[in-house]
Design a protein around this motif. Sequence first.
Motif, PDB file in Angstrom:
ATOM      1  N   GLN A 192      13.992  -5.075-104.533  1.00  0.00           N
ATOM      2  CA  GLN A 192      14.732  -3.698-105.199  1.00  0.00           C
ATOM      3  C   GLN A 192      15.800  -3.320-104.985  1.00  0.00           C
ATOM      4  OE1 GLN A 192      11.674  -0.720-103.932  1.00  0.00           O
ATOM      5  NE2 GLN A 192      10.234  -1.688-104.990  1.00  0.00           N
ATOM      6  N   GLN A 193      16.561  -3.530-103.703  1.00  0.00           N
ATOM      7  CA  GLN A 193      17.902  -3.284-103.633  1.00  0.00           C
ATOM      8  C   GLN A 193      18.866  -4.304-104.353  1.00  0.00           C
ATOM      9  OE1 GLN A 193      17.896  -0.415-101.623  1.00  0.00           O
ATOM     10  NE2 GLN A 193      15.475  -1.134-101.660  1.00  0.00           N
ATOM     11  N   ARG A 194      18.213  -5.349-105.067  1.00  0.00           N
ATOM     12  CA  ARG A 194      19.153  -6.154-105.805  1.00  0.00           C
ATOM     13  C   ARG A 194      19.701  -5.581-106.832  1.00  0.00           C
ATOM     14  NH1 ARG A 194      16.219 -11.919-107.766  1.00  0.00           N
ATOM     15  NH2 ARG A 194      14.763 -10.282-108.334  1.00  0.00           N
ATOM     16  N   LEU A 195      19.149  -4.516-107.611  1.00  0.00           N
ATOM     17  CA  LEU A 195      19.745  -3.698-108.578  1.00  0.00           C
ATOM     18  C   LEU A 195      21.037  -3.323-108.431  1.00  0.00           C
ATOM     19  CD1 LEU A 195      16.169  -1.542-109.547  1.00  0.00           C
ATOM     20  CD2 LEU A 195      17.194  -3.636-110.658  1.00  0.00           C
ATOM     21  N   GLU A 238      24.145  -6.097 -91.660  1.00  0.00           N
ATOM     22  CA  GLU A 238      24.886  -7.412 -91.946  1.00  0.00           C
ATOM     23  C   GLU A 238      24.102  -8.581 -92.108  1.00  0.00           C
ATOM     24  OE1 GLU A 238      28.755  -8.762 -92.616  1.00  0.00           O
ATOM     25  OE2 GLU A 238      28.300  -6.740 -91.928  1.00  0.00           O
ATOM     26  N   GLU A 239      23.124  -8.622 -91.465  1.00  0.00           N
ATOM     27  CA  GLU A 239      22.070  -9.578 -91.634  1.00  0.00           C
ATOM     28  C   GLU A 239      21.460  -9.914 -93.069  1.00  0.00           C
ATOM     29  OE1 GLU A 239      21.442 -12.190 -89.513  1.00  0.00           O
ATOM     30  OE2 GLU A 239      22.719 -11.318 -87.803  1.00  0.00           O
ATOM     31  N   MET A 240      21.675  -9.240 -93.757  1.00  0.00           N
ATOM     32  CA  MET A 240      21.274  -9.110 -95.349  1.00  0.00           C
ATOM     33  C   MET A 240      22.065  -9.888 -95.978  1.00  0.00           C
ATOM     34  SD  MET A 240      19.233  -5.451 -95.741  1.00  0.00           S
ATOM     35  CE  MET A 240      18.130  -4.798 -94.450  1.00  0.00           C
ATOM     36  N   GLN A 241      23.288 -10.282 -95.449  1.00  0.00           N
ATOM     37  CA  GLN A 241      24.393 -10.780 -96.468  1.00  0.00           C
ATOM     38  C   GLN A 241      23.895 -12.064 -97.168  1.00  0.00           C
ATOM     39  OE1 GLN A 241      27.426  -9.774 -97.775  1.00  0.00           O
ATOM     40  NE2 GLN A 241      27.822 -11.781 -98.512  1.00  0.00           N
ATOM     41  N   ASP A 242      23.589 -12.858 -96.170  1.00  0.00           N
ATOM     42  CA  ASP A 242      23.136 -14.186 -96.866  1.00  0.00           C
ATOM     43  C   ASP A 242      21.887 -14.230 -97.701  1.00  0.00           C
ATOM     44  OD1 ASP A 242      25.030 -15.483 -95.547  1.00  0.00           O
ATOM     45  OD2 ASP A 242      24.070 -16.451 -94.087  1.00  0.00           O
ATOM     46  N   TYR A 243      21.082 -13.405 -97.589  1.00  0.00           N
ATOM     47  CA  TYR A 243      19.612 -13.032 -98.210  1.00  0.00           C
ATOM     48  C   TYR A 243      20.079 -12.880 -99.970  1.00  0.00           C
ATOM     49  CZ  TYR A 243      15.450 -11.070 -99.995  1.00  0.00           C
ATOM     50  OH  TYR A 243      14.245 -10.942-100.853  1.00  0.00           O
ATOM     51  N   TYR A 244      21.001 -11.756 -99.941  1.00  0.00           N
ATOM     52  CA  TYR A 244      21.314 -11.442-101.240  1.00  0.00           C
ATOM     53  C   TYR A 244      22.611 -12.352-101.892  1.00  0.00           C
ATOM     54  CZ  TYR A 244      18.980  -7.171-100.424  1.00  0.00           C
ATOM     55  OH  TYR A 244      18.064  -6.179-100.270  1.00  0.00           O
ATOM     56  N   ALA A 245      23.218 -12.921-101.023  1.00  0.00           N
ATOM     57  CA  ALA A 245      24.399 -13.798-101.602  1.00  0.00           C
ATOM     58  C   ALA A 245      23.744 -15.214-101.735  1.00  0.00           C
ATOM     59  CB  ALA A 245      25.590 -13.958-100.409  1.00  0.00           C
ATOM     60  N   ARG A 246      22.752 -15.963-101.143  1.00  0.00           N
ATOM     61  CA  ARG A 246      22.408 -17.219-101.250  1.00  0.00           C
ATOM     62  C   ARG A 246      21.006 -17.317-101.402  1.00  0.00           C
ATOM     63  NH1 ARG A 246      25.951 -19.879 -96.434  1.00  0.00           N
ATOM     64  NH2 ARG A 246      28.023 -19.632 -97.337  1.00  0.00           N
ATOM     65  N   TYR A 247      20.172 -16.529-100.691  1.00  0.00           N
ATOM     66  CA  TYR A 247      18.646 -17.007-100.699  1.00  0.00           C
ATOM     67  C   TYR A 247      18.090 -16.473-101.974  1.00  0.00           C
ATOM     68  CZ  TYR A 247      13.654 -17.018-100.085  1.00  0.00           C
ATOM     69  OH  TYR A 247      12.327 -17.075 -99.861  1.00  0.00           O
ATOM     70  N   LEU A 248      18.339 -15.240-102.589  1.00  0.00           N
ATOM     71  CA  LEU A 248      17.749 -14.834-103.731  1.00  0.00           C
ATOM     72  C   LEU A 248      18.220 -15.598-105.011  1.00  0.00           C
ATOM     73  CD1 LEU A 248      17.378 -10.889-103.734  1.00  0.00           C
ATOM     74  CD2 LEU A 248      15.801 -12.648-103.449  1.00  0.00           C
ATOM     75  N   PRO A 249      19.508 -15.802-105.169  1.00  0.00           N
ATOM     76  CA  PRO A 249      19.859 -16.576-106.374  1.00  0.00           C
ATOM     77  C   PRO A 249      19.126 -18.200-106.120  1.00  0.00           C
ATOM     78  CG  PRO A 249      21.671 -15.385-105.630  1.00  0.00           C
ATOM     79  CD  PRO A 249      20.741 -15.448-104.462  1.00  0.00           C
ATOM     80  N   GLN A 250      19.205 -18.616-104.843  1.00  0.00           N
ATOM     81  CA  GLN A 250      18.763 -19.952-104.521  1.00  0.00           C
ATOM     82  C   GLN A 250      17.106 -20.147-105.067  1.00  0.00           C
ATOM     83  OE1 GLN A 250      20.830 -22.271-104.111  1.00  0.00           O
ATOM     84  NE2 GLN A 250      18.977 -23.748-104.500  1.00  0.00           N
ATOM     85  N   ALA A 263      27.968  -9.942-104.240  1.00  0.00           N
ATOM     86  CA  ALA A 263      26.600  -9.291-104.384  1.00  0.00           C
ATOM     87  C   ALA A 263      26.174  -8.838-103.163  1.00  0.00           C
ATOM     88  CB  ALA A 263      25.502 -10.391-104.970  1.00  0.00           C
ATOM     89  N   GLY A 264      26.219  -9.369-101.976  1.00  0.00           N
ATOM     90  CA  GLY A 264      25.745  -9.189-100.795  1.00  0.00           C
ATOM     91  C   GLY A 264      26.698  -7.868-100.205  1.00  0.00           C
ATOM     92  N   GLU A 265      27.998  -8.341-100.627  1.00  0.00           N
ATOM     93  CA  GLU A 265      28.973  -6.986-100.057  1.00  0.00           C
ATOM     94  C   GLU A 265      28.607  -5.619-100.961  1.00  0.00           C
ATOM     95  OE1 GLU A 265      33.672  -6.246 -99.585  1.00  0.00           O
ATOM     96  OE2 GLU A 265      33.050  -7.094-101.523  1.00  0.00           O
ATOM     97  N   GLN A 266      28.332  -5.810-101.984  1.00  0.00           N
ATOM     98  CA  GLN A 266      27.842  -4.513-102.870  1.00  0.00           C
ATOM     99  C   GLN A 266      26.714  -3.763-102.226  1.00  0.00           C
ATOM    100  OE1 GLN A 266      29.815  -3.066-105.199  1.00  0.00           O
ATOM    101  NE2 GLN A 266      28.614  -1.448-105.330  1.00  0.00           N
TER     102      GLN A 266
END
Length: 588
Positions: A15-18, A131-143, A90-93
Amino acid sequence: MEKKRQHQLTRWLRQQRLYARPWTTLSTLLGVISALLIIAQAWLLATLMHQLISEQQPRDRWLSSMGLLLLCFMARALLSWLREQAGYRAGEQIRRTLRKQVLDRLQQLGPAWIQEKPVGNWASLLLEQIEEMQDYYARYLPQMTLSVLIPGLILLVVFPVNWAAGLILLATAPLIPLFMALVGMGAADANRRNFLALARLSGDFLDRLRGLDTLRLFHRGAAEARSIAAASEDFRQRTMEVLRLAFLSSAVLEFFASISIAIVAVYFGFSYLGELNFGHYGTQVTLFAGFLALILAPEFFQPLRDLGAFYHAKAQAIGAADALETFLSSPQPAAAEDKPAPSPDLPLQIEASELKIMAPNGVLLAGPLDFTLSPGQRVALVGQSGAGKSSLINVLLGFLPYQGSLRINGHELRDLQRRGWHQQVAWVGQNPHLPARSVRENILNGQQVSAARLQDVLALAGVDEFISQLPQGLDSETGDWAMGLSVGQAQRIAVARALLKPCQLLLLDEPGASLDARSEQHVMRALLAASQQQTTLLVTHQLNELGQWDEIWVMRAGQIIQRGSWQQLTCQPGPFATLLTHRQGDIA
């Protein structure tokens, strides 16, 4: 962690991806374009190999294909860079948005609620866990999206060429996410335990660091060092457990991917030997089909490999989101927009009846209290440590819940708009807080005043005594926690800010604490002069300077047990006379 809780946290994370949907969409789109280039690259490479080996065509026939192949390489490199940039944005935002939500929530709850947990817990929540959520939104979700789209596109290309190779890829692909999910369940739980251990370690270390002098005084340094070493070793073991699970996930993925690619290679090898005669729609198996399938087979599993490499990011994000989601989903204070704001033009009358001050967890801190603060009245509140003085200040600021009645001009404080109430209150505490960048911004606090008025306040608070010594005067930066200033200088700036603010109520919570004698004298003199202009409540341990105050209240065990003027209280036996005698004895 229960499976239901993991699903709940996963939904919350998505949901935070919005908050960064344009960037995540761009990252996915760039990944799809890169996949199309991969297919085009494989097609061109298979065509070249077929032309060179099977048809032995001259160089001028395949030069154009070579040029297109080089363009594909360069375009893929550019798209990979752009995709990394889009993922990072995306992760930064999202991280900025989550930090803002946490800070806004902490501001709503107030400092009394924040103090229920060690500072290290909040630092861990705002820094490490978000900070640990950066790779989740930057890489994992698009992947996740690409791991479905790219294999699907490759199957659309491979099946018309050779249906047997397509079936091998299609049959082995589901095994990878299945085993990744099984390993990931344990990884998410391990990460959650790891973050809990980190929060405890951060809080304990900061508390011990702040109390270092006390620990040395009581010869507890060695014991506390052993305790920190044991906690650090526990955290190390938990971290290694997380890494072990992450490596296990990668090993499982590589194992099944390698087996699938090997099966495709074996199939085409036996087909060229004439041992297997199926999969090529009744025609002869060509070198082009074999090269195309073998080049695309690793690319078919590459999105799943990347997903596996980023799968630990999901486990980290779920572990980090546990405390964050719990905090942000807890019941919020009532919406301030629907509450009336106190009128700034009316004289301030504060009345308390059977007032019981409660801690955020429901524990009684002080009360019942019955008192009245009349407009312009100046009251000094004294008592031993733990008597409930600071609790009374916090409830008047609106930072603590209460039972009974606390009315501001006839309106319950809990029913008033907090922002509007704070606009009528000025506060000076024991520890000065200077959040703005420069000395000037900290004093003005967004106000527009004349230079003459500002100069008068600087002189009254004693800021003019040291401001010329700062590198840029009023425009000097205060730094983090006002590290460029002494405690006395920072406190004088805080006093100047309070004096400059137009208010109806001035709350002073031991403003002279931690100051040297000269700074304390200057600060108290300025606040005494300022107290003539509005209702003032002073919490202090300095009893000898209270002769000019209208009334003195003595608190003990959460109740006001004595009140009266200086002359009245010093001329009669009672708690205040006892306190005064003890203080004078301590000084002597």
